[in-house]
Write an enzyme that holds these catalytic residues in place. Structure first.
Site, short mmCIF file in Angstrom:
data_model
loop_
_atom_site.label_atom_id
_atom_site.label_comp_id
_atom_site.label_asym_id
_atom_site.label_seq_id
_atom_site.Cartn_x
_atom_site.Cartn_y
_atom_site.Cartn_z
CG ASP A 70 -2.15 -0.88 0.99
OD1 ASP A 70 -2.31 -1.42 -0.12
OD2 ASP A 70 -2.95 -1.04 1.94
N GLY A 71 2.00 1.24 0.68
CA GLY A 71 2.86 2.42 0.67
C GLY A 71 3.36 2.76 -0.73
NE ARG A 75 7.59 5.39 -3.53
CZ ARG A 75 8.33 4.95 -4.54
NH1 ARG A 75 8.80 5.79 -5.45
NH2 ARG A 75 8.63 3.67 -4.64
CG ASN A 139 -3.95 5.68 3.33
OD1 ASN A 139 -4.87 5.29 2.63
ND2 ASN A 139 -3.02 4.87 3.79
CG ASP A 140 -3.87 8.99 7.25
OD1 ASP A 140 -2.70 9.38 7.27
OD2 ASP A 140 -4.18 7.79 7.43
CG ASP A 169 -2.35 9.66 22.29
OD1 ASP A 169 -2.30 10.49 23.22
OD2 ASP A 169 -2.18 8.44 22.47
CB ALA A 204 -5.59 7.69 22.40
#
Length: 285
Positions: A70-71, A75, A139-140, A169, A204
């Site tokens: 996925d990385g 890219r 993704n984000d 967090d 969190a």
């Protein structure tokens, strides 16, 4: 007339991709097609792919193939962002959501694509300015606390309307594609990539309100770092691209259809069940 005259390769920096590259080169030789690669990537492998810079590869390729996980696919998508060129993901390791096939399916899949026997899954991206530079994520984009420097105190303002302040967090702004990544680990919903939406999820959360938000793609969302917050890292698809301090803010906007991923059979739900091991309660069987 076949669709593929030129194939561009994007390689995982460490995984062994020689078998996959050799398969692509053999297939291309039989079709009279050209194979391109980035010099720093194909240079470390003994192959006949033509080394070109990223701009030339993006301009010339009829198909980009991401070899890795996925990385690597993220890219590849960023390289092609905004262009209609299809992207094929080939899995070289653990099962990913974006990789469509394994190496042993590669030759058959290339022939299917060449014969126009495939479908396209458009993928939305999100964008913002970090230190004056535009960044793109598939993704984000996350504001993440710095260890030892206090919680991430962030106010969330969608479409100009202040809504919630999180102490957490991290505060994650994700695409539907990213709903199975960092957002999922923080308790966010699983969203089909066919849904063009922006997710805002607190990881969190120390707040009484800890629910995720799902916003339509045509609404921007502004994140402001509160005076009570520590210094925050800005992570774009997992890479730190800058830092924000109390009083700083960034605004995230959607980029619908920024990339086109090839599908030749599997569904998002099949991939999600396998990757996330979705079995449900034993009492339901």
């Amino acid at each position: 007339m076949g669709m593929i005259g030129t194939v561009g390769l994007v390689l995982h920096p460490r995984r062994d991709s020689k078998q996959a590259i050799d398969t692509i080169l053999r297939w291309a030789a039989g079709k009279g097609a050209t194979v391109l690669g980035l010099p720093e990537e194909v240079g470390r492998i003994d192959c006949t792919a033509v080394p070109v810079d990223a701009a030339s590869m993006v301009e010339r390729a009829d198909l980009l193939v991401g070899l890795g996980g996925d990385g690597t696919m993220l890219r590849t998508m960023r390289l092609l962002a905004g262009r209609p060129t299809p992207i094929l993901g080939v899995n070289l390791g653990r099962l990913g959501f974006l990789a469509e096939i394994d190496v042993d399916e590669l030759s058959e899949t290339l022939s299917a694509i060449d014969a126009h026997e495939y479908s396209i899954e458009p993928r939305m991206a999100i964008r913002c300015l970090v230190a004056g530079a535009s960044v793109t994520a598939f993704n984000d984009i996350a504001l993440v606390r710095t260890p030892g420097d206090g919680l991430a105190g962030v106010s969330v303002t969608p479409s100009g309307s202040p809504f919630v302040r999180y102490a957490a967090d991290a505060v994650i702004v994700a695409t539907s594609t990213g709903s199975t990544a960092y957002s999922f680990s923080a308790g966010g919903p699983i969203v089909s990539p066919r849904v063009e939406a922006i997710l805002v999820v607190a990881a969190a959360a120390h707040s009484s309100f800890n629910r995720a938000l799902v916003l339509p793609a045509d609404e921007e969302v502004t994140l402001q770092v509160l005076p009570s917050s520590g210094r925050l890292a800005v992570e774009v698809d997992g890479a730190v691209m800058g830092h924000l301090c109390p009083g700083d803010s960034l605004t995230v906007t959607a980029w619908p259809g920024a990339a086109n991923v090839v599908r030749v059979g599997t569904t998002f739900y099949e991939r999600a069940r396998r990757k996330l091991r979705v079995d449900g309660s034993a009492e339901a069987y």
